[in-house]
Write a protein that holds these residues in place. Sequence first.
Motif, PDB file in Angstrom:
ATOM      1  N   GLY A  56      32.806  47.700  40.238  1.00  0.00           N
ATOM      2  CA  GLY A  56      31.735  48.325  41.014  1.00  0.00           C
ATOM      3  C   GLY A  56      31.972  48.196  42.503  1.00  0.00           C
ATOM      4  N   GLU A  57      30.882  47.983  43.261  1.00  0.00           N
ATOM      5  CA  GLU A  57      30.986  47.841  44.714  1.00  0.00           C
ATOM      6  C   GLU A  57      30.813  46.381  45.096  1.00  0.00           C
ATOM      7  OE1 GLU A  57      28.744  50.483  47.216  1.00  0.00           O
ATOM      8  OE2 GLU A  57      28.897  52.113  45.759  1.00  0.00           O
ATOM      9  N   ILE A  58      31.741  45.897  45.908  1.00  0.00           N
ATOM     10  CA  ILE A  58      31.653  44.520  46.409  1.00  0.00           C
ATOM     11  C   ILE A  58      31.900  44.530  47.917  1.00  0.00           C
ATOM     12  CG2 ILE A  58      32.353  43.465  44.224  1.00  0.00           C
ATOM     13  CD1 ILE A  58      35.154  43.079  45.404  1.00  0.00           C
ATOM     14  N   ILE A  59      31.608  43.417  48.548  1.00  0.00           N
ATOM     15  CA  ILE A  59      31.814  43.268  49.991  1.00  0.00           C
ATOM     16  C   ILE A  59      33.198  42.649  50.222  1.00  0.00           C
ATOM     17  CG2 ILE A  59      30.967  42.136  52.101  1.00  0.00           C
ATOM     18  CD1 ILE A  59      29.089  44.281  50.985  1.00  0.00           C
ATOM     19  N   GLN A  60      33.882  43.147  51.243  1.00  0.00           N
ATOM     20  CA  GLN A  60      35.212  42.637  51.575  1.00  0.00           C
ATOM     21  C   GLN A  60      35.178  41.105  51.680  1.00  0.00           C
ATOM     22  OE1 GLN A  60      36.855  43.301  55.590  1.00  0.00           O
ATOM     23  NE2 GLN A  60      38.612  44.222  54.552  1.00  0.00           N
ATOM     24  N   GLY A  61      36.116  40.461  51.003  1.00  0.00           N
ATOM     25  CA  GLY A  61      36.179  39.006  50.980  1.00  0.00           C
ATOM     26  C   GLY A  61      35.673  38.400  49.680  1.00  0.00           C
ATOM     27  N   LYS A 117      39.886  47.284  51.650  1.00  0.00           N
ATOM     28  CA  LYS A 117      38.705  48.117  51.860  1.00  0.00           C
ATOM     29  C   LYS A 117      38.882  49.436  51.132  1.00  0.00           C
ATOM     30  CE  LYS A 117      40.363  50.023  56.226  1.00  0.00           C
ATOM     31  NZ  LYS A 117      40.097  50.251  57.629  1.00  0.00           N
ATOM     32  N   GLY A 118      37.760  50.057  50.818  1.00  0.00           N
ATOM     33  CA  GLY A 118      37.796  51.343  50.133  1.00  0.00           C
ATOM     34  C   GLY A 118      38.046  51.198  48.638  1.00  0.00           C
ATOM     35  N   LYS A 119      38.428  52.325  48.025  1.00  0.00           N
ATOM     36  CA  LYS A 119      38.673  52.343  46.585  1.00  0.00           C
ATOM     37  C   LYS A 119      39.937  51.551  46.273  1.00  0.00           C
ATOM     38  CE  LYS A 119      36.302  56.488  45.293  1.00  0.00           C
ATOM     39  NZ  LYS A 119      36.220  57.516  44.294  1.00  0.00           N
ATOM     40  N   GLN A 134      55.451  46.420  26.934  1.00  0.00           N
ATOM     41  CA  GLN A 134      54.505  46.318  28.052  1.00  0.00           C
ATOM     42  C   GLN A 134      53.144  46.906  27.694  1.00  0.00           C
ATOM     43  OE1 GLN A 134      56.123  48.009  31.614  1.00  0.00           O
ATOM     44  NE2 GLN A 134      57.696  46.451  31.790  1.00  0.00           N
ATOM     45  N   LYS A 135      52.122  46.234  28.210  1.00  0.00           N
ATOM     46  CA  LYS A 135      50.741  46.710  28.086  1.00  0.00           C
ATOM     47  C   LYS A 135      50.125  46.613  29.476  1.00  0.00           C
ATOM     48  CE  LYS A 135      47.114  47.964  25.705  1.00  0.00           C
ATOM     49  NZ  LYS A 135      47.074  49.218  24.983  1.00  0.00           N
ATOM     50  N   VAL A 136      49.437  47.662  29.921  1.00  0.00           N
ATOM     51  CA  VAL A 136      48.871  47.696  31.271  1.00  0.00           C
ATOM     52  C   VAL A 136      47.348  47.653  31.210  1.00  0.00           C
ATOM     53  CG1 VAL A 136      48.684  49.056  33.388  1.00  0.00           C
ATOM     54  CG2 VAL A 136      50.862  48.962  32.164  1.00  0.00           C
ATOM     55  N   LEU A 137      46.788  46.780  32.036  1.00  0.00           N
ATOM     56  CA  LEU A 137      45.332  46.680  32.209  1.00  0.00           C
ATOM     57  C   LEU A 137      44.999  47.156  33.616  1.00  0.00           C
ATOM     58  CD1 LEU A 137      44.927  43.087  30.746  1.00  0.00           C
ATOM     59  CD2 LEU A 137      44.685  45.260  29.535  1.00  0.00           C
ATOM     60  N   ILE A 138      43.848  47.780  33.788  1.00  0.00           N
ATOM     61  CA  ILE A 138      43.450  48.347  35.077  1.00  0.00           C
ATOM     62  C   ILE A 138      42.217  47.628  35.608  1.00  0.00           C
ATOM     63  CG2 ILE A 138      42.677  50.443  36.278  1.00  0.00           C
ATOM     64  CD1 ILE A 138      45.530  50.679  35.249  1.00  0.00           C
ATOM     65  N   VAL A 139      42.255  47.281  36.905  1.00  0.00           N
ATOM     66  CA  VAL A 139      41.121  46.697  37.627  1.00  0.00           C
ATOM     67  C   VAL A 139      40.835  47.642  38.785  1.00  0.00           C
ATOM     68  CG1 VAL A 139      40.335  44.747  39.020  1.00  0.00           C
ATOM     69  CG2 VAL A 139      41.798  44.354  37.007  1.00  0.00           C
ATOM     70  N   LYS A 140      39.599  48.130  38.873  1.00  0.00           N
ATOM     71  CA  LYS A 140      39.286  49.082  39.946  1.00  0.00           C
ATOM     72  C   LYS A 140      37.864  48.867  40.456  1.00  0.00           C
ATOM     73  CE  LYS A 140      37.828  52.885  36.971  1.00  0.00           C
ATOM     74  NZ  LYS A 140      38.043  54.286  36.645  1.00  0.00           N
ATOM     75  N   GLY A 141      37.623  49.420  41.621  1.00  0.00           N
ATOM     76  CA  GLY A 141      36.302  49.331  42.224  1.00  0.00           C
ATOM     77  C   GLY A 141      36.330  49.737  43.669  1.00  0.00           C
ATOM     78  N   GLN A 142      35.200  49.522  44.335  1.00  0.00           N
ATOM     79  CA  GLN A 142      35.013  49.927  45.737  1.00  0.00           C
ATOM     80  C   GLN A 142      34.736  48.678  46.561  1.00  0.00           C
ATOM     81  OE1 GLN A 142      35.078  52.974  47.325  1.00  0.00           O
ATOM     82  NE2 GLN A 142      34.498  52.036  49.251  1.00  0.00           N
ATOM     83  N   ILE A 143      35.467  48.543  47.679  1.00  0.00           N
ATOM     84  CA  ILE A 143      35.255  47.414  48.577  1.00  0.00           C
ATOM     85  C   ILE A 143      34.641  47.959  49.877  1.00  0.00           C
ATOM     86  CG2 ILE A 143      36.320  45.544  49.872  1.00  0.00           C
ATOM     87  CD1 ILE A 143      38.503  45.534  47.697  1.00  0.00           C
TER      88      ILE A 143
END
Length: 148
Positions: A56-61, A117-119, A134-143
């Motif tokens: 989701g959305e988090i604050i930088q840091g 910062k950003g996406k 190999q198996k790939v997992l994805i971590v995503k969000g908005q900073i």
Amino acid sequence: MKILVIIIVFSISFSSCQESAVSKINPSKQTKVSLSQVDRPTDVQMTFDATEWDFGEIIQGDVVAHAFEFTNTGKDPLIITDAKGSCGCTVPEWPKAPIASGEKASINVKFDSKGKKGKQNKRVTLITNMVPSQKVLIVKGQINLKED
């Protein structure tokens, strides 16, 4: 004279190539291998609840963490030999012991948003004894940047 030497060299080269490789095999020196001595493909399969996590959305840091839950749905033990994040900000922890058939486990991933910062779209690549390995997992969000 040069032509004669060239013809002799070619004829010697050509005549030496006439012997086939099959005629050089010595049957008494061949090694016999049974099927039980040949590596067989493993029956290992990781079945994940989800291979992608949107923090989701988090604050930088901020540092966020997630456990990717999975089950070994194959018949053989699953071995994870390595796990690497696509950058130093994404750090995975994985089980070092083999995971038996039917057993559940998790890959714990921490994401540090410091300096980002950003996406964001980060990958965690697992190296296993599956085919393919190999198996790939994805971590995503908005900073988002801190508001002063």
